[in-house]
Design a protein around this motif. Structure first.
Motif, PDB file in Angstrom:
ATOM      1  N   MET A  32       0.849  -1.197   0.000  1.00  0.00           N
ATOM      2  CA  MET A  32       0.000   0.000   0.000  1.00  0.00           C
ATOM      3  C   MET A  32       0.881   1.242   0.000  1.00  0.00           C
ATOM      4  O   MET A  32       1.765   1.402   0.836  1.00  0.00           O
ATOM      5  N   ARG A  33       0.653   2.123  -0.955  1.00  0.00           N
ATOM      6  CA  ARG A  33       1.523   3.292  -1.058  1.00  0.00           C
ATOM      7  C   ARG A  33       1.171   4.307   0.025  1.00  0.00           C
ATOM      8  O   ARG A  33       0.021   4.392   0.463  1.00  0.00           O
ATOM      9  N   ARG A  34       2.184   5.080   0.406  1.00  0.00           N
ATOM     10  CA  ARG A  34       2.006   6.108   1.426  1.00  0.00           C
ATOM     11  C   ARG A  34       2.318   7.454   0.802  1.00  0.00           C
ATOM     12  O   ARG A  34       3.455   7.734   0.432  1.00  0.00           O
ATOM     13  N   ASP A  35       1.294   8.289   0.634  1.00  0.00           N
ATOM     14  CA  ASP A  35       1.467   9.606   0.026  1.00  0.00           C
ATOM     15  C   ASP A  35       1.917  10.610   1.081  1.00  0.00           C
ATOM     16  O   ASP A  35       1.386  10.627   2.200  1.00  0.00           O
ATOM     17  N   ARG A  36       2.867  11.461   0.710  1.00  0.00           N
ATOM     18  CA  ARG A  36       3.386  12.466   1.642  1.00  0.00           C
ATOM     19  C   ARG A  36       3.369  13.840   0.998  1.00  0.00           C
ATOM     20  O   ARG A  36       3.911  14.033  -0.093  1.00  0.00           O
ATOM     21  N   LEU A  37       2.777  14.782   1.709  1.00  0.00           N
ATOM     22  CA  LEU A  37       2.735  16.181   1.319  1.00  0.00           C
ATOM     23  C   LEU A  37       3.779  16.937   2.135  1.00  0.00           C
ATOM     24  O   LEU A  37       3.799  16.815   3.365  1.00  0.00           O
ATOM     25  N   GLN A  44       0.164  12.024   4.555  1.00  0.00           N
ATOM     26  CA  GLN A  44       0.889  12.475   5.737  1.00  0.00           C
ATOM     27  C   GLN A  44       1.523  13.819   5.418  1.00  0.00           C
ATOM     28  O   GLN A  44       2.178  13.966   4.380  1.00  0.00           O
ATOM     29  N   THR A  45       1.325  14.808   6.275  1.00  0.00           N
ATOM     30  CA  THR A  45       1.820  16.159   6.019  1.00  0.00           C
ATOM     31  C   THR A  45       3.110  16.413   6.786  1.00  0.00           C
ATOM     32  O   THR A  45       3.188  16.184   7.996  1.00  0.00           O
ATOM     33  N   TRP A  46       4.092  16.901   6.048  1.00  0.00           N
ATOM     34  CA  TRP A  46       5.381  17.292   6.601  1.00  0.00           C
ATOM     35  C   TRP A  46       5.592  18.785   6.383  1.00  0.00           C
ATOM     36  O   TRP A  46       5.086  19.355   5.415  1.00  0.00           O
ATOM     37  N   VAL A  47       6.362  19.408   7.264  1.00  0.00           N
ATOM     38  CA  VAL A  47       6.880  20.753   7.044  1.00  0.00           C
ATOM     39  C   VAL A  47       8.395  20.635   6.907  1.00  0.00           C
ATOM     40  O   VAL A  47       9.064  20.089   7.795  1.00  0.00           O
ATOM     41  N   ALA A  48       8.919  21.126   5.782  1.00  0.00           N
ATOM     42  CA  ALA A  48      10.362  21.280   5.621  1.00  0.00           C
ATOM     43  C   ALA A  48      10.671  22.731   5.992  1.00  0.00           C
ATOM     44  O   ALA A  48      10.336  23.666   5.261  1.00  0.00           O
ATOM     45  N   ALA A  49      11.252  22.900   7.171  1.00  0.00           N
ATOM     46  CA  ALA A  49      11.362  24.227   7.772  1.00  0.00           C
ATOM     47  C   ALA A  49      12.734  24.849   7.540  1.00  0.00           C
ATOM     48  O   ALA A  49      13.755  24.167   7.458  1.00  0.00           O
ATOM     49  N   SER A  50      12.729  26.169   7.433  1.00  0.00           N
ATOM     50  CA  SER A  50      13.952  26.959   7.343  1.00  0.00           C
ATOM     51  C   SER A  50      13.860  28.124   8.333  1.00  0.00           C
ATOM     52  O   SER A  50      12.823  28.787   8.401  1.00  0.00           O
ATOM     53  N   PRO A  51      14.941  28.384   9.099  1.00  0.00           N
ATOM     54  CA  PRO A  51      16.177  27.593   9.169  1.00  0.00           C
ATOM     55  C   PRO A  51      15.940  26.245   9.833  1.00  0.00           C
ATOM     56  O   PRO A  51      14.900  26.024  10.467  1.00  0.00           O
ATOM     57  N   ASP A  52      16.927  25.368   9.716  1.00  0.00           N
ATOM     58  CA  ASP A  52      16.760  24.021  10.256  1.00  0.00           C
ATOM     59  C   ASP A  52      16.469  24.035  11.759  1.00  0.00           C
ATOM     60  O   ASP A  52      15.753  23.171  12.266  1.00  0.00           O
ATOM     61  N   MET A  70      14.564  21.400  -2.505  1.00  0.00           N
ATOM     62  CA  MET A  70      13.444  20.535  -2.883  1.00  0.00           C
ATOM     63  C   MET A  70      13.940  19.175  -3.351  1.00  0.00           C
ATOM     64  O   MET A  70      13.314  18.150  -3.058  1.00  0.00           O
ATOM     65  N   GLN A  71      15.047  19.133  -4.086  1.00  0.00           N
ATOM     66  CA  GLN A  71      15.587  17.843  -4.514  1.00  0.00           C
ATOM     67  C   GLN A  71      15.985  16.997  -3.314  1.00  0.00           C
ATOM     68  O   GLN A  71      15.780  15.780  -3.309  1.00  0.00           O
ATOM     69  N   ARG A  72      16.503  17.656  -2.275  1.00  0.00           N
ATOM     70  CA  ARG A  72      16.852  16.928  -1.049  1.00  0.00           C
ATOM     71  C   ARG A  72      15.604  16.274  -0.436  1.00  0.00           C
ATOM     72  O   ARG A  72      15.678  15.145   0.071  1.00  0.00           O
ATOM     73  N   PRO A 124      10.798   9.074   2.959  1.00  0.00           N
ATOM     74  CA  PRO A 124      10.523   7.637   2.879  1.00  0.00           C
ATOM     75  C   PRO A 124       9.841   7.273   1.554  1.00  0.00           C
ATOM     76  O   PRO A 124       9.291   8.123   0.851  1.00  0.00           O
ATOM     77  N   ARG A 125       9.875   6.020   1.250  1.00  0.00           N
ATOM     78  CA  ARG A 125       9.374   5.497  -0.013  1.00  0.00           C
ATOM     79  C   ARG A 125       7.926   5.914  -0.271  1.00  0.00           C
ATOM     80  O   ARG A 125       7.104   5.924   0.643  1.00  0.00           O
ATOM     81  N   GLY A 126       7.622   6.242  -1.527  1.00  0.00           N
ATOM     82  CA  GLY A 126       6.264   6.590  -1.924  1.00  0.00           C
ATOM     83  C   GLY A 126       6.207   7.944  -2.597  1.00  0.00           C
ATOM     84  O   GLY A 126       7.182   8.707  -2.602  1.00  0.00           O
ATOM     85  N   PRO A 127       5.064   8.294  -3.199  1.00  0.00           N
ATOM     86  CA  PRO A 127       4.912   9.578  -3.884  1.00  0.00           C
ATOM     87  C   PRO A 127       5.050  10.751  -2.920  1.00  0.00           C
ATOM     88  O   PRO A 127       4.598  10.689  -1.771  1.00  0.00           O
ATOM     89  N   VAL A 128       5.677  11.811  -3.406  1.00  0.00           N
ATOM     90  CA  VAL A 128       5.868  13.027  -2.616  1.00  0.00           C
ATOM     91  C   VAL A 128       5.404  14.230  -3.426  1.00  0.00           C
ATOM     92  O   VAL A 128       5.759  14.370  -4.607  1.00  0.00           O
ATOM     93  N   VAL A 129       4.624  15.091  -2.800  1.00  0.00           N
ATOM     94  CA  VAL A 129       4.186  16.353  -3.393  1.00  0.00           C
ATOM     95  C   VAL A 129       4.686  17.488  -2.506  1.00  0.00           C
ATOM     96  O   VAL A 129       4.536  17.439  -1.280  1.00  0.00           O
ATOM     97  N   ILE A 130       5.294  18.493  -3.129  1.00  0.00           N
ATOM     98  CA  ILE A 130       5.813  19.656  -2.421  1.00  0.00           C
ATOM     99  C   ILE A 130       5.011  20.882  -2.813  1.00  0.00           C
ATOM    100  O   ILE A 130       4.745  21.101  -4.001  1.00  0.00           O
ATOM    101  N   ILE A 131       4.648  21.694  -1.815  1.00  0.00           N
ATOM    102  CA  ILE A 131       3.976  22.968  -2.086  1.00  0.00           C
ATOM    103  C   ILE A 131       4.690  24.080  -1.326  1.00  0.00           C
ATOM    104  O   ILE A 131       5.431  23.835  -0.382  1.00  0.00           O
TER     105      ILE A 131
END
Length: 201
Positions: free
Chosen positions: A1-6, A53-61, A87-89, A95-102
């Motif tokens: 089962m795929r796990r989608d991550r935003l 599953q929603t992630w925040v890629a935050a700046s600064p770290d 974004m490439q990082r 983790p494995r599965g489709p990723v969408v970045i906004i």
């Protein structure tokens, strides 16, 4: 089962760090308030959806330790580099599965947009949400059978950003969502204010 991550690319809402171009036009305090309001609304609306599953890629770290991030999101730092490198990082290390970045400054995004993006990745290699200025508010990839390198030689903050990214995807299948604008200029800000006012009436 795929796990989608935003993944929402977000900056800590601090003066001098966010909406600097807009700040020159409407003042730093108001620009920060606008950014914080849009970011909070975006995270509140999207992170409660169980389809991803929603992630925040935050700046600064270091801002991942800020206790004001909502408990409904997972947190990670963006790391160094230009927007494409950051974004490439995300694509390379999630983790494995489709990723969408906004982005975090697009008030028009809704759950249907995100669902359509993940649906598109069922049959396409990559998906984009174009912006009126030639950039894009969303980019996603299936990451199967491999993670694609999307961002070589992209002219960021220009009308060529989307076209340059698509040039890196020749031979792959891509999908396009609807066009949405962010809030970068005073005219965008005025339109956003009118939208906010109409929702309260």
């Amino acid at each position: 089962m795929r796990r989608d991550r935003l993944v929402v690319m977000a900056k800590q809402p601090r003066s001098g760090r966010v909406k600097t171009r807009l700040a020159h036009q409407i003042g730093s305090a108001e620009a920060v308030r606008v950014y914080r309001t849009i970011l909070s609304s975006t995270l509140r609306n999207l992170s409660s959806d169980p389809r991803w599953q929603t992630w925040v890629a935050a700046s600064p770290d270091t801002s991942v330790a800020d206790p004001t991030w909502p408990a409904t999101v997972c947190l990670r730092g963006q790391g160094s580099g230009d927007l494409g490198q950051r974004m490439q990082r995300v694509f390379d290390t999630m983790p494995r599965g489709p990723v969408v970045i906004i982005g975090s400054d697009i008030p028009g995004i809704n759950r249907t947009d995100i669902a359509l993006a993940f649906s598109a990745l069922g049959g396409k290699d990559a998906v984009f949400g174009p912006a009126p200025d030639g950039g894009y508010w969303l980019v996603g990839q299936r990451r199967m059978p491999k993670v694609l390198a999307l961002f070589a030689d992209v002219r960021w903050s220009s009308e060529h950003a989307l076209a340059d990214t698509l040039a890196n995807l020749r031979g792959y299948k891509t999908a396009m969502l609807r066009t949405i604008a962010d809030v970068d200029e005073e005219a965008d800000y005025r339109r956003w204010l009118r939208t906010q006012s109409s929702r309260r009436t």
